[in-house]
Write an enzyme that holds these catalytic residues in place. Structure first.
Site, mmCIF file in Angstrom:
data_model
loop_
_atom_site.group_PDB
_atom_site.id
_atom_site.type_symbol
_atom_site.label_atom_id
_atom_site.label_comp_id
_atom_site.label_asym_id
_atom_site.label_seq_id
_atom_site.Cartn_x
_atom_site.Cartn_y
_atom_site.Cartn_z
ATOM 1 C CE LYS A 188 -1.743 3.238 2.746
ATOM 2 N NZ LYS A 188 -1.873 4.232 1.727
ATOM 3 N N GLY A 241 6.980 5.900 7.906
ATOM 4 C CA GLY A 241 6.108 7.070 7.927
ATOM 5 C C GLY A 241 6.314 7.853 9.205
ATOM 6 N N GLY A 246 3.054 5.439 13.147
ATOM 7 C CA GLY A 246 3.763 4.225 13.555
ATOM 8 C C GLY A 246 3.310 3.737 14.914
ATOM 9 C CD GLU A 263 13.895 2.292 9.668
ATOM 10 O OE1 GLU A 263 14.295 3.373 10.147
ATOM 11 O OE2 GLU A 263 14.368 1.193 10.010
ATOM 12 C CB CYS A 297 13.435 9.972 6.896
ATOM 13 S SG CYS A 297 14.452 9.029 5.767
ATOM 14 C CD GLU A 397 9.641 14.101 10.677
ATOM 15 O OE1 GLU A 397 8.516 13.605 10.886
ATOM 16 O OE2 GLU A 397 10.546 13.478 10.091
HETATM 17 P P1 NAD Z 1 2.390 8.970 7.108
HETATM 18 O O1 NAD Z 1 2.646 8.326 8.427
HETATM 19 O O2 NAD Z 1 1.340 10.013 7.049
HETATM 20 O O3 NAD Z 1 1.994 7.879 6.015
HETATM 21 C C1 NAD Z 1 2.827 6.775 5.727
HETATM 22 C C2 NAD Z 1 1.973 5.663 5.144
HETATM 23 O O4 NAD Z 1 1.124 5.166 6.177
HETATM 24 C C3 NAD Z 1 1.056 6.098 4.013
HETATM 25 O O5 NAD Z 1 0.964 5.064 3.050
HETATM 26 C C4 NAD Z 1 -0.273 6.289 4.723
HETATM 27 O O6 NAD Z 1 -1.393 6.183 3.870
HETATM 28 C C5 NAD Z 1 -0.217 5.140 5.711
HETATM 29 N N1 NAD Z 1 -1.116 5.270 6.870
HETATM 30 C C6 NAD Z 1 -1.609 6.391 7.414
HETATM 31 N N2 NAD Z 1 -2.409 6.073 8.462
HETATM 32 C C7 NAD Z 1 -2.385 4.726 8.584
HETATM 33 C C8 NAD Z 1 -3.002 3.804 9.466
HETATM 34 N N3 NAD Z 1 -3.800 4.217 10.453
HETATM 35 N N4 NAD Z 1 -2.759 2.486 9.315
HETATM 36 C C9 NAD Z 1 -1.920 2.060 8.333
HETATM 37 N N5 NAD Z 1 -1.334 2.889 7.452
HETATM 38 C C10 NAD Z 1 -1.557 4.209 7.570
HETATM 39 O O7 NAD Z 1 3.799 9.545 6.612
HETATM 40 P P2 NAD Z 1 4.115 10.371 5.298
HETATM 41 O O8 NAD Z 1 3.611 11.773 5.460
HETATM 42 O O9 NAD Z 1 3.691 9.619 4.100
HETATM 43 O O10 NAD Z 1 5.709 10.388 5.325
HETATM 44 C C11 NAD Z 1 6.458 11.327 6.036
HETATM 45 C C12 NAD Z 1 6.979 10.723 7.327
HETATM 46 O O11 NAD Z 1 7.734 9.564 7.023
HETATM 47 C C13 NAD Z 1 7.926 11.645 8.063
HETATM 48 O O12 NAD Z 1 7.645 11.591 9.428
HETATM 49 C C14 NAD Z 1 9.300 11.044 7.766
HETATM 50 O O13 NAD Z 1 10.291 11.323 8.725
HETATM 51 C C15 NAD Z 1 8.977 9.592 7.709
HETATM 52 N N6 NAD Z 1 9.983 8.863 6.968
HETATM 53 C C16 NAD Z 1 10.877 8.104 7.676
HETATM 54 C C17 NAD Z 1 11.873 7.408 7.025
HETATM 55 C C18 NAD Z 1 12.855 6.582 7.785
HETATM 56 O O14 NAD Z 1 13.536 5.763 7.168
HETATM 57 N N7 NAD Z 1 12.980 6.744 9.087
HETATM 58 C C19 NAD Z 1 11.955 7.469 5.622
HETATM 59 C C20 NAD Z 1 11.023 8.256 4.934
HETATM 60 C C21 NAD Z 1 10.041 8.935 5.614
#
Ligand code: NAD
Length: 509
Positions: A188, A241, A246, A263, A297, A397
């Site tokens: 997804k 995310g 998370g 992550e 990230c 962040e």
């Molecule tokens: P997000 O948490 O909003 O979304 C990430 C994914 O999770 C998306 O596919 C989203 O649709 C899904 N999602 C949202 N709610 C969910 C739920 N309740 N259950 C299951 N899935 C769900 O994050 P984003 O805005 O897409 O990405 C940015 C974030 O990601 C930032 O915080 C960034 O630091 C982090 N990030 C971390 C790394 C790492 O390696 N540490 C790498 C890239 C991005």
């Protein structure tokens, strides 16, 4: 004639509609609903419509992955590796097309999009090689005529939930180790980058992954993400995310005793000491803070500057930042692209308001004045000085082009400030003193430490991930990635032909 794509169809009048990929077929959602993906550099540019997935779609995908898994886990791992090689080669062949599609869909400049695809290629080839390694241990038994060894076995169906900021690299970092070790996947992607995900899965199908081994379901986190996380037939979830997303996923998977690799967010810092090469430091800071518009990230959002170099550092940062050119990432003259969407820019604006109260604005802090940029989600690269380590600007962040500069006196204070955050992904130190560099490698509480380089630029053969609230102890990439997607099985073969009791028969009576 309207152009037909394997995953979607279009008429000349309307943007194309793309589908899920389930059991080797492009499929509509049971909901009948769709959502749009738009170009953040020009919001009038609609890339396509995508299926609004449902729990029923996820259930279909999980069933397909389950059926495919029976054969896939019994396919010799080197054969699985050959398909990964074919996929890596296809990615390389289509690199430019994918990079352009990525820049159009999430905004980062083309050179960075090419780098994103390259990470996918690198991990495909690295993990293809694991098909011929995937080492376990053979070890002596404590008893005579007995053989002892351990092997990796697949877990089953892997739920892959990914963000938008690395729309090719991150799905590949997860799916390649999952697949080479014999798992099947339900993927997804973020709803901000469903087109990149679709193009990726098209190539996976072309590479020869059998039907059902790779399934794509697009849609929201609430509808599709939760359904994957909660599905009892998905024993392992790999998520990248936001830390708060998370945390919610961790609570749900914990109730079902699933394996979960996460992550999460970051608040990465660069320390610049008095003996640093300042020009080198400025190059590294700009690339780390404003590359991908601050939406990596590993992006640097805190500079921790030794007071003797604070003024010259700020002067150079301000001058160089003002010279950055904002624009469409497809334009070769562009240094900084748009933010991914309007809520992301609103979040940046909220933090800048806080910064105006708590700190001193050095540059930026507003929308660009250029009229043509009004079509997209642009924001000027922004620097604040006079930030204290515990200020909100230095703690939360922001995920945008906002850099906070914190002044300290010497290494000790710098290390304390660097570690004063709940996150722990990446860090960096600029110094010419080798002893201080080694102290930093020891002291900085992050999963990645750079010396005399910015906070970004991880390589796929090393483990990638963070400590504290950035993750839950797993790592992506490198050999470590195999641990997320495999169980260890210990095997004993007794060829003595008699009962031998471990821990008993090798001891004196
Ligand atoms: P997000 O948490 O909003 O979304 C990430 C994914 O999770 C998306 O596919 C989203 O649709 C899904 N999602 C949202 N709610 C969910 C739920 N309740 N259950 C299951 N899935 C769900 O994050 P984003 O805005 O897409 O990405 C940015 C974030 O990601 C930032 O915080 C960034 O630091 C982090 N990030 C971390 C790394 C790492 O390696 N540490 C790498 C890239 C991005």
């Amino acid at each position: 004639m309207p152009r037909m794509a394997p995953s979607g169809e279009r008429t000349d009048a309307t943007p194309p509609t793309f589908r899920h990929f389930i059991a080797g077929e492009w499929a509509d959602s049971t909901s009948g609903g769709t959502f749009e993906s738009r170009n953040p550099a020009d919001l009038s540019d609609v890339i396509g419509r995508f299926q609004g997935g449902t729990a029923a779609d996820v259930a279909r995908a999980v069933r397909a992955a389950d059926v495919a898994g029976g054969l896939w886990r019994r396919t010799p791992a080197p054969k699985r590796g050959e398909i990964l090689y074919a996929f890596g080669a296809l990615l390389a062949q289509h690199k430019e097309r994918l990079a352009r599609a990525m820049t159009r869909e999430m905004g980062k400049v083309l050179a960075e999009s090419r780098g994103d695809v390259q990470e996918g290629i690198d991990i495909a080839f690295l993990m293809a090689g694991e098909g011929r390694r995937m080492f376990g241990d053979t070890t002596p038994s404590e008893l005579p005529d007995k053989w002892a060894m351990s092997v990796r076995v697949p877990i089953g169906i892997a739920g892959i939930v990914t963000p938008w900021n690395f729309p090719i690299a991150i799905p590949c970092w997860k799916m390649m180790p999952a697949l080479v070790t014999g798992n099947t996947v339900v993927f997804k992607p973020s709803s901000d980058t469903p087109h990149c995900a679709t193009l990726l899965v098209e190539l996976m199908a072309e590479a020869g992954f059998p039907p059902g081994t790779v399934n794509l379901v697009t849609g929201s986190g609430a509808d599709v993400g939760d359904a994957i996380v909660d599905n009892p037939d998905v024993p392992v979830v790999s998520f990248t995310g936001n830390t708060e997303t998370g945390r919610r996923i961790a609570e749900r998977t914990a109730r079902r005793l699933k394996r979960l690799s996460m992550e999460l967010g970051g608040k990465n810092g660069i320390v610049v000491l008095a003996d640093a090469d300042l020009d080198l430091a400025v190059d590294g800071i700009l690339w780390s803070a404003f590359g991908t518009t601050g939406q990596r990230c590993t992006a640097c959002s805190r500079v921790i500057a030794d007071r003797p170099v604070l003024e010259p550092l700020l002067e150079r940062l301000e001058r160089r930042t003002r010279a950055l050119r904002l624009g469409d990432g497809l334009d070769p003259a562009t240094d900084v692209g748009p933010l991914v969407n309007i809520p992301a820019r609103e979040k940046v604006e909220g933090h800048v308001e806080v910064g105006r109260r708590d700190a001193e604005l050095v540059t930026g802090g507003r929308l660009p004045a250029t009229a043509s940029l009004g079509r997209g989600v642009f924001y000027e690269p922004t620097i604040f000085a006079g930030v204290a380590p515990m200020d909100r600007l230095a703690q939360e962040e922001i995920f945008g082009p906002v850099l906070s500069v914190i002044a300290v006196d010497g290494y000790q204070e710098a290390a304390i400030a660097l570690n004063q955050t709940r996150y722990g992904l990446s860090s960096s130190i600029y110094t010419r003193d080798a002893n201080t560099a080694f102290r930093a490698m020891r002291d900085f509480e992050t999963g990645i430490v750079y010396v005399n380089a910015g906070t970004i630029g991880a390589e796929t053969h090393l483990p990638f991930g963070g400590v504290k609230a950035t993750g839950n102890g797993h790592r992506e990439a490198g050999h470590a990635a195999l641990d997320t997607f495999t169980e260890w099985k210990s095997i004993y073969v007794d060829f003595s032909g008699r009962l031998q009791r471990a821990q008993i028969d090798n001891q004196p009576a």
